[in-house]
Design an enzyme around this catalytic site. Structure first.
Site, PDB file in Angstrom:
ATOM      1  N   GLY A  78     -13.105  11.266 -11.209  1.00 13.78           N
ATOM      2  CA  GLY A  78     -14.095  11.839 -12.198  1.00 13.78           C
ATOM      3  C   GLY A  78     -13.638  12.967 -12.706  1.00 13.78           C
ATOM      4  N   CYS A  79     -14.516  14.070 -12.885  1.00 15.14           N
ATOM      5  CA  CYS A  79     -14.043  15.353 -13.339  1.00 15.14           C
ATOM      6  C   CYS A  79     -13.183  16.002 -12.402  1.00 15.14           C
ATOM      7  CB  CYS A  79     -15.351  16.192 -13.540  1.00 15.14           C
ATOM      8  SG  CYS A  79     -16.199  15.531 -14.994  1.00 15.14           S
ATOM      9  N   ALA A  80     -13.061  15.702 -11.079  1.00 18.19           N
ATOM     10  CA  ALA A  80     -12.396  16.258 -10.150  1.00 18.19           C
ATOM     11  C   ALA A  80     -11.021  15.710 -10.305  1.00 18.19           C
ATOM     12  CB  ALA A  80     -12.871  16.217  -8.586  1.00 18.19           C
TER      13      ALA A  80
END
Length: 359
Positions: free
Chosen positions: A143-145
């Site tokens: 995801g966002c990481a």
């Protein structure tokens, strides 16, 4: 230490103003929520003005099954990915001369918004003249990481193979996961924040033949951190119609209480403090997330100004977003010796940190 020589970004073709997203959401959600106008304030409070998506806005008000969504994901991920790779290898304004695809030794492909086997990187290899022995490392689910994690893994690859030239390609088409019949608060928040984006970065080892005649960020150290028993903070619920967003309202509080000690320990291990950080390359998960970063790390808004600008103009594109921020920093003229900190958070719940130094 491995260096970051070039970053490119690609914006999908359909630009949407926040007011247009509000109108679409109002038309789809108003019958289910009597207080829809109060809930729609989340769009105005997010400090976003525009974003880019891969399909015309009216497409999202129609019904689409998982098969159609995923076929569009594959098609657009390949097309946009090819553009991003080619732009990164051209290195306009960053590289002294363009780089031939045959000089690339490994490609890390980062995504969480669709699925493909063969993976997208294999499909891209049939469109760009890479060597057929190039290493492929697809990474899914961060995801966002994911953008920051991809850069960390590329750093480690170049430590192991110091002659290597490595690409990190991040593609997220979050808009294709939109579920018009999902009336959850998580979906409403997701609609207000998420968008589509594509970015590519070139990372080279110490003994790479590729060089540039200006200060560029060197990756000094990285760190990964997992919060135990936090799977319900963010992610996807996979259902018959596709991916349904999971997005906890506790994320800003988690950042404030959990991330601060993680970052301070990371910097302390390198003999530094937050006062030594000149450039904060933060994934802008949202306005509240950036405020939580500032509170956790003792930074003022000047440190998050570029992240706020990227969020305002592009929304949260998940994993590529931090590379959009990094591109902005690399277009400046940092002083050799400046330290930077890359930070991103994602499902797990997890954090990824990179310490940079311009050399």
């Amino acid at each position: 230490m491995p260096k970051i020589l070039s970053v490119s970004t690609v914006k999908p073709p359909h630009r949407v103003h926040q007011e247009q997203a509000v109108e679409l959401t109002r038309s789809l959600f108003s019958e289910k929520y009597h207080d829809i106008e109060r809930l729609l304030k989340v769009f105005q409070n997010g400090d976003m003005e525009t974003r880019n998506i891969c399909m015309p806005l009216e497409w999202y008000g129609q019904t689409h099954d998982f098969e159609e969504r995923n076929q569009l994901y594959i098609q657009h991920a390949v097309d946009f990915g090819v553009q991003a790779v080619q732009s990164c290898l051209q290195g306009d304004g960053m590289l002294d001369t363009p780089i031939e695809p045959s000089m690339i030794d490994a490609l890390f492909f980062i995504s969480s918004s669709g699925i493909s086997t063969p993976s997208i990187d294999a499909r891209i290899m049939n469109r760009i003249n890479f060597r057929d022995d190039m290493k492929r490392i697809p990474i899914w689910g961060l995801g966002c990481a994911g953008g920051a994690a991809g850069m960390s893994r590329a750093h480690e690859y170049c430590l192991a193979f110091p002659e290597a030239n490595v690409l990190v390609l991040s593609v997220e088409l979050c808009s294709l996961t939109f579920q018009k019949d999902d009336y959850s608060k998580s979906n409403l928040v997701g609609v207000s924040l998420f968008s589509d984006g594509v970015a590519c970065a070139l990372v080279t080892g110490d003994r790479s033949l590729l060089k540039v005649n200006k200060a560029t960020p060197t990756v000094i150290a990285t760190a990964s951190k997992l919060m135990p028993d936090s799977e319900d903070v963010m992610g996807w619920d996979v259902k018959n119609n596709g991916l349904y967003v999971v997005f906890s309202k506790s994320i800003p509080a988690i950042i404030t209480n959990w991330l601060g000690p993680v970052v301070h320990e990371f910097l302390e291990n390198q003999g530094l403090t937050q006062d030594d950080i000149t450039h904060f390359v933060a994934h802008p998960g949202g306005k509240k997330v950036l405020s939580a970063y500032e509170n956790a790390l003792g930074f003022d808004q000047t440190k998050t100004a570029i992240s706020r600008q990227v969020l305002r103009e592009n929304g949260n594109m998940s994993s590529p977003t931090i590379l959009y921020v990094l591109e902005q920093f690399m277009e400046l003229e940092p002083v050799a010796g400046d330290y930077g900190l890359m930070a991103a958070l994602g499902p797990g719940f997890c954090g990824e940190l990179l310490l940079l130094k311009w050399e």
